[in-house]
Write an enzyme that holds these catalytic residues in place. Sequence first.
Site, mmCIF file in Angstrom:
data_model
loop_
_atom_site.group_PDB
_atom_site.id
_atom_site.type_symbol
_atom_site.label_atom_id
_atom_site.label_comp_id
_atom_site.label_asym_id
_atom_site.label_seq_id
_atom_site.Cartn_x
_atom_site.Cartn_y
_atom_site.Cartn_z
ATOM 1 N N THR A 29 5.056 86.336 28.251
ATOM 2 C CA THR A 29 3.795 87.032 28.494
ATOM 3 C C THR A 29 4.066 88.137 29.503
ATOM 4 O O THR A 29 4.863 87.968 30.418
ATOM 5 C CB THR A 29 2.735 86.107 29.120
ATOM 6 N N GLU A 72 0.033 82.505 24.710
ATOM 7 C CA GLU A 72 0.125 81.053 24.896
ATOM 8 C C GLU A 72 -0.539 80.286 23.764
ATOM 9 O O GLU A 72 -0.436 79.058 23.692
ATOM 10 C CB GLU A 72 -0.542 80.656 26.228
ATOM 11 N N LYS A 100 -18.096 90.031 41.722
ATOM 12 C CA LYS A 100 -19.128 89.168 42.291
ATOM 13 C C LYS A 100 -19.989 89.992 43.223
ATOM 14 O O LYS A 100 -19.566 90.366 44.310
ATOM 15 C CB LYS A 100 -18.493 87.984 43.021
ATOM 16 N N TRP A 126 -22.332 87.072 39.144
ATOM 17 C CA TRP A 126 -21.232 87.685 38.401
ATOM 18 C C TRP A 126 -21.711 88.840 37.528
ATOM 19 O O TRP A 126 -22.736 88.735 36.854
ATOM 20 C CB TRP A 126 -20.566 86.638 37.494
#
Length: 542
Positions: free
Chosen positions: A185, A330, A439, A444
């Site tokens: 990755t 993954e 935030k 959020w």
Amino acid sequence: MQGLMMDTQLTVTSIMEFAERVNSNAEIVSFTRDNPRHRCTYGEAFARARQLANSVAGWGLEPGDRIATLAWNDYRHLETYYASACSGYVCHTINPRLFPEQIVYIINHAEDQYVFLDLDFVPMVEALAAECPGVRGYVVMTDEENMPSTSLPGAICYETFVGAGSAEFEWPEIDENAACALCYTSGTTGNPKGVLYSHRSTMLHAYATLMPDAMGLSSTDVVLPIVPMFHVNAWGTPYACPMVGAKLVFPGSKMGDGETLAALINEEGVTMSAGVPTVWLGLLAYLKASGKRVDTLEKIIVGGAACPLSVMEDFDTYGVESRVGWGMTEMSPLGSTNASYASRDDYAEEAFAKIRLKGGRPIFGVDMKIVGDDGQELPWDGVAFGSLKVRGPWICSNYYKLDESDAHAEEGWFETGDVATIDPQGYMAITDRTKDVIKSGGEWISSIDVENVAIDHPKVAEAAVIGHFHPKWSERPLLVVVRAADGQDLTADEIMAWFEGKIAKWWMPDAVEFVDELPHTATGKIQKVKLREIFSDFAFPE
Ligand code: AMP
């Protein structure tokens, strides 16, 4: 009581052997440096894979040894995939767009024994070969005529190497849980991490991608994988297509070239293609400028990053269904697909636009949940958002040669690093990367939702939203924009007006900054860590 069924091993070899017998005549068309329209059949490619395996056998490798590739999407790369994995070795695909020091790290960490590389990467690999002392030799993927003189130690010409091997080869019996492929990755921080796929995981993932609501492929399809074989196995298409006998069209180094892609689609009758949003922007720009169409193309899968609505709506005008896919290295990579197009008549225009942008519904085999900061599972109400976790037979249980990873802290689950909502119908929507959430005053803000609105402005080429320090709210969104070539007069006020009514007022960026380009990772994702560094001294206006 045990069932009385055969315990056949699920191996990549079985895909190849099946395709050789049943789909032998299906075609593979490739753009390569030495031939812009190379043609062969599955039968021919897999016969050559046996020749290649014979030659590789002469190297005396041990089962599980790694053979690396630095290569574009074409038939030679496909042959190398199968010859290495089906001989019991691991095909380690390396992303040539990584920084040289990352490539050196990866080759050494994986302990690659041999490296297969395309002509285009010879100069780059020559420059780093001295730092990879474990590599015993290099195979340049070309023919004698185009073989360059090179300083690479033990360099061999691919065609000569294949030609030297007999086509008689007995593939070894392989345990389905044995490793077959490795991909690192390209995270935005820290060293790349290795994801080690097994024959079984690869086979099951390929089966799943064939389902109608996933990629929905059949023997009548002509598939153009624009997603690279050097990163997440071109979303499994090199395994799924031979299973059903779909014709494969490989774009080689031309994955970013709208004109070549349009020509391949029209001349080869491509019905389905897969790629990241940037690729589609390139193709659409070419189609608009040239007035050409892509009439055979039925659907595209868009993934790897959030897809702008304008891309989907533009494809609508060409009669092409665009389907969002979400996943990651993954996860082999596919986790969910958004086949909402099939039910678009059930929605009002605006509701449909919202639904189709989502990451889609999990494909069977992938279990999902979202959890809050306290680790408790959150409801699938389309509102609550939390950390997205997944599990399943093609999801990594750990990283290669890494004893512990935070991502596997909860037994049996993998933490994706994405933040998402899931609605009652099972549509998952990515709102952010965990590290990128903004935030503001404890609430959020989804940077992806804000970016999606910005990118749809006709004068915007690219946009990113980052959370930036604010004395009152702790963080507020800062929008960074690259103007489109024909939108150089775009102002911050124009963009702010564009947001009116499209997102909640308190999600609106507090400032807009213009730049010539945004920093990207090797897989084309915006590097927000870098962007935050660039704007570290920025202060919001009073
Ligand atoms: P990679 O492992 O390089 O394929 O990157 C995986 C990451 O890309 C995911 O964890 C997501 O953050 C992002 N990604 C992939 N597909 C999508 C999508 N459809 N929408 C938004 N982000 C995506």
